[in-house]
Design a protein around this motif. Sequence first.
Motif, PDB file in Angstrom:
ATOM      1  N   MET A 192      -4.009  12.848   2.000  1.00 20.41           N
ATOM      2  CA  MET A 192      -4.382  14.260   1.954  1.00 20.41           C
ATOM      3  C   MET A 192      -5.834  14.346   2.405  1.00 20.41           C
ATOM      4  O   MET A 192      -6.574  13.364   2.304  1.00 20.41           O
ATOM      5  CB  MET A 192      -4.265  14.809   0.534  1.00 20.41           C
ATOM      6  N   LEU A 193      -6.240  15.520   2.866  1.00 21.33           N
ATOM      7  CA  LEU A 193      -7.603  15.679   3.370  1.00 21.33           C
ATOM      8  C   LEU A 193      -8.637  15.310   2.313  1.00 21.33           C
ATOM      9  O   LEU A 193      -9.634  14.655   2.592  1.00 21.33           O
ATOM     10  CB  LEU A 193      -7.830  17.131   3.828  1.00 21.33           C
ATOM     11  N   VAL A 194      -8.383  15.737   1.082  1.00 16.45           N
ATOM     12  CA  VAL A 194      -9.324  15.488  -0.005  1.00 16.45           C
ATOM     13  C   VAL A 194      -8.661  14.661  -1.109  1.00 16.45           C
ATOM     14  O   VAL A 194      -7.445  14.692  -1.262  1.00 16.45           O
ATOM     15  CB  VAL A 194      -9.826  16.813  -0.640  1.00 16.45           C
ATOM     16  N   ALA A 195      -9.470  13.942  -1.864  1.00 14.68           N
ATOM     17  CA  ALA A 195      -8.979  13.288  -3.075  1.00 14.68           C
ATOM     18  C   ALA A 195      -9.262  14.261  -4.208  1.00 14.68           C
ATOM     19  O   ALA A 195     -10.188  14.082  -4.990  1.00 14.68           O
ATOM     20  CB  ALA A 195      -9.684  11.949  -3.286  1.00 14.68           C
ATOM     21  N   GLY A 196      -8.485  15.330  -4.263  1.00 11.78           N
ATOM     22  CA  GLY A 196      -8.717  16.401  -5.237  1.00 11.78           C
ATOM     23  C   GLY A 196      -7.767  16.324  -6.407  1.00 11.78           C
ATOM     24  O   GLY A 196      -7.491  15.241  -6.929  1.00 11.78           O
ATOM     25  N   ASP A 197      -7.265  17.485  -6.796  1.00  9.94           N
ATOM     26  CA  ASP A 197      -6.422  17.590  -7.977  1.00  9.94           C
ATOM     27  C   ASP A 197      -5.200  16.651  -7.943  1.00  9.94           C
ATOM     28  O   ASP A 197      -4.913  15.968  -8.921  1.00  9.94           O
ATOM     29  CB  ASP A 197      -5.985  19.056  -8.106  1.00  9.94           C
ATOM     30  N   VAL A 240       4.918   5.539   2.528  1.00  9.45           N
ATOM     31  CA  VAL A 240       4.460   6.906   2.322  1.00  9.45           C
ATOM     32  C   VAL A 240       5.454   7.607   1.404  1.00  9.45           C
ATOM     33  O   VAL A 240       6.667   7.556   1.632  1.00  9.45           O
ATOM     34  CB  VAL A 240       4.382   7.679   3.667  1.00  9.45           C
ATOM     35  N   GLY A 241       4.936   8.228   0.354  1.00 11.60           N
ATOM     36  CA  GLY A 241       5.759   9.070  -0.510  1.00 11.60           C
ATOM     37  C   GLY A 241       5.073  10.417  -0.589  1.00 11.60           C
ATOM     38  O   GLY A 241       3.966  10.583  -0.068  1.00 11.60           O
ATOM     39  N   PHE A 301       0.870  -1.172   0.000  1.00  4.32           N
ATOM     40  CA  PHE A 301       0.000   0.000   0.000  1.00  4.32           C
ATOM     41  C   PHE A 301       0.905   1.219   0.000  1.00  4.32           C
ATOM     42  O   PHE A 301       1.813   1.319   0.829  1.00  4.32           O
ATOM     43  CB  PHE A 301      -0.889  -0.009   1.252  1.00  4.32           C
ATOM     44  N   LEU A 302       0.684   2.123  -0.937  1.00  2.00           N
ATOM     45  CA  LEU A 302       1.515   3.324  -1.017  1.00  2.00           C
ATOM     46  C   LEU A 302       0.640   4.568  -0.895  1.00  2.00           C
ATOM     47  O   LEU A 302      -0.287   4.768  -1.688  1.00  2.00           O
ATOM     48  CB  LEU A 302       2.284   3.328  -2.351  1.00  2.00           C
ATOM     49  N   PHE A 303       0.915   5.380   0.109  1.00  2.98           N
ATOM     50  CA  PHE A 303       0.185   6.635   0.301  1.00  2.98           C
ATOM     51  C   PHE A 303       0.939   7.781  -0.349  1.00  2.98           C
ATOM     52  O   PHE A 303       2.168   7.840  -0.276  1.00  2.98           O
ATOM     53  CB  PHE A 303       0.013   6.943   1.796  1.00  2.98           C
ATOM     54  N   MET A 304       0.179   8.694  -0.933  1.00  2.00           N
ATOM     55  CA  MET A 304       0.768   9.902  -1.507  1.00  2.00           C
ATOM     56  C   MET A 304       0.453  11.101  -0.614  1.00  2.00           C
ATOM     57  O   MET A 304      -0.688  11.554  -0.546  1.00  2.00           O
ATOM     58  CB  MET A 304       0.197  10.151  -2.911  1.00  2.00           C
ATOM     59  N   GLY A 305       1.473  11.572   0.089  1.00  2.00           N
ATOM     60  CA  GLY A 305       1.319  12.794   0.862  1.00  2.00           C
ATOM     61  C   GLY A 305       1.622  13.986  -0.031  1.00  2.00           C
ATOM     62  O   GLY A 305       2.118  13.817  -1.144  1.00  2.00           O
ATOM     63  N   HIS A 306       1.338  15.193   0.449  1.00  2.49           N
ATOM     64  CA  HIS A 306       1.616  16.357  -0.382  1.00  2.49           C
ATOM     65  C   HIS A 306       3.110  16.642  -0.448  1.00  2.49           C
ATOM     66  O   HIS A 306       3.690  16.723  -1.517  1.00  2.49           O
ATOM     67  CB  HIS A 306       0.858  17.587   0.125  1.00  2.49           C
ATOM     68  N   GLY A 307       3.742  16.799   0.722  1.00  2.00           N
ATOM     69  CA  GLY A 307       5.163  17.138   0.756  1.00  2.00           C
ATOM     70  C   GLY A 307       5.369  18.626   0.604  1.00  2.00           C
ATOM     71  O   GLY A 307       4.551  19.326   0.000  1.00  2.00           O
TER      72      GLY A 307
END
Length: 259
Positions: free
Chosen positions: A202-207, A172-173, A140-146
């Motif tokens: 991220m808070l939202v699954a947005g852009d 986490v990346g 499982f790979l999470f995408m953080g903003h950074g």
Amino acid sequence: MGKKALMVVSFGTSVPQARRAIEQVEAQLRAAFPDHDFYRAFTSGMVARKIEREEGVRIPAPAELLEQLAADDYDEVRCQSLHIIFGQEYEKLLAQLASFRDRFARLLVGQPLLWDTADYLRLTRALLAEMPRLAEDEAFLFMGHGTEHPANAAYALVENCFRYHRAERVYVGTVEGFPHLDYALARLDAHEVTRVHLAPLMLVAGDHAINDLAGDQDDSWKSRLESEGYTVETHLRGLGEFAAVGDIFVDHCRAAQAV
Ligand code: CO
């Protein structure tokens, strides 16, 4: 009794269907503070301008909203940040709040999602509870903003807390900081993973989730992983859509401190 306002501040998103994540947390906060009038603000001026242009709805910046609340004679303003880390957007909010310190009898602010260690442990436990059970060859790979802000260090602690809960192969990346995707790819390779679940941290699954994570262009994380031979499953759900995440924000809002 004086008038009380609950002011919920997020970065915002210009993707209308992604806003449900923000709305869910707002609903949990409103339910927890029924004697407060509810207000929304976004720290991203760019997002607010885009929404005004495309939807004709004006969502104020924190300072603009605070000006209105002062004019409306509120005595207490309780502000809850929906930011994930104590980074640039949270600091921007704190600076705007600080300039209104003398305008209200009480001006309080609640910390972003990831503040003390207990928050990291709670978040990772909640995410694990929602996650599919991973087979030996799955990750499982999470995408953080950074960010370039020193608070970028938070992402490494999130991954460490997954390990603490004995979850291996949960990584986490970030899009804009460290750990970057290449580091995640190197570890997937070392663990002989064949199937990868991708989700936004991220808070939202947005852009970012729609384009940088799941987009069809060559440089999206999904495309990069597929070109390396992995089978990819995307989970486009913002953190705000998990009730357990809203619970953390509600606790932070109850513990809000004077600005
Ligand atoms: Co961004």
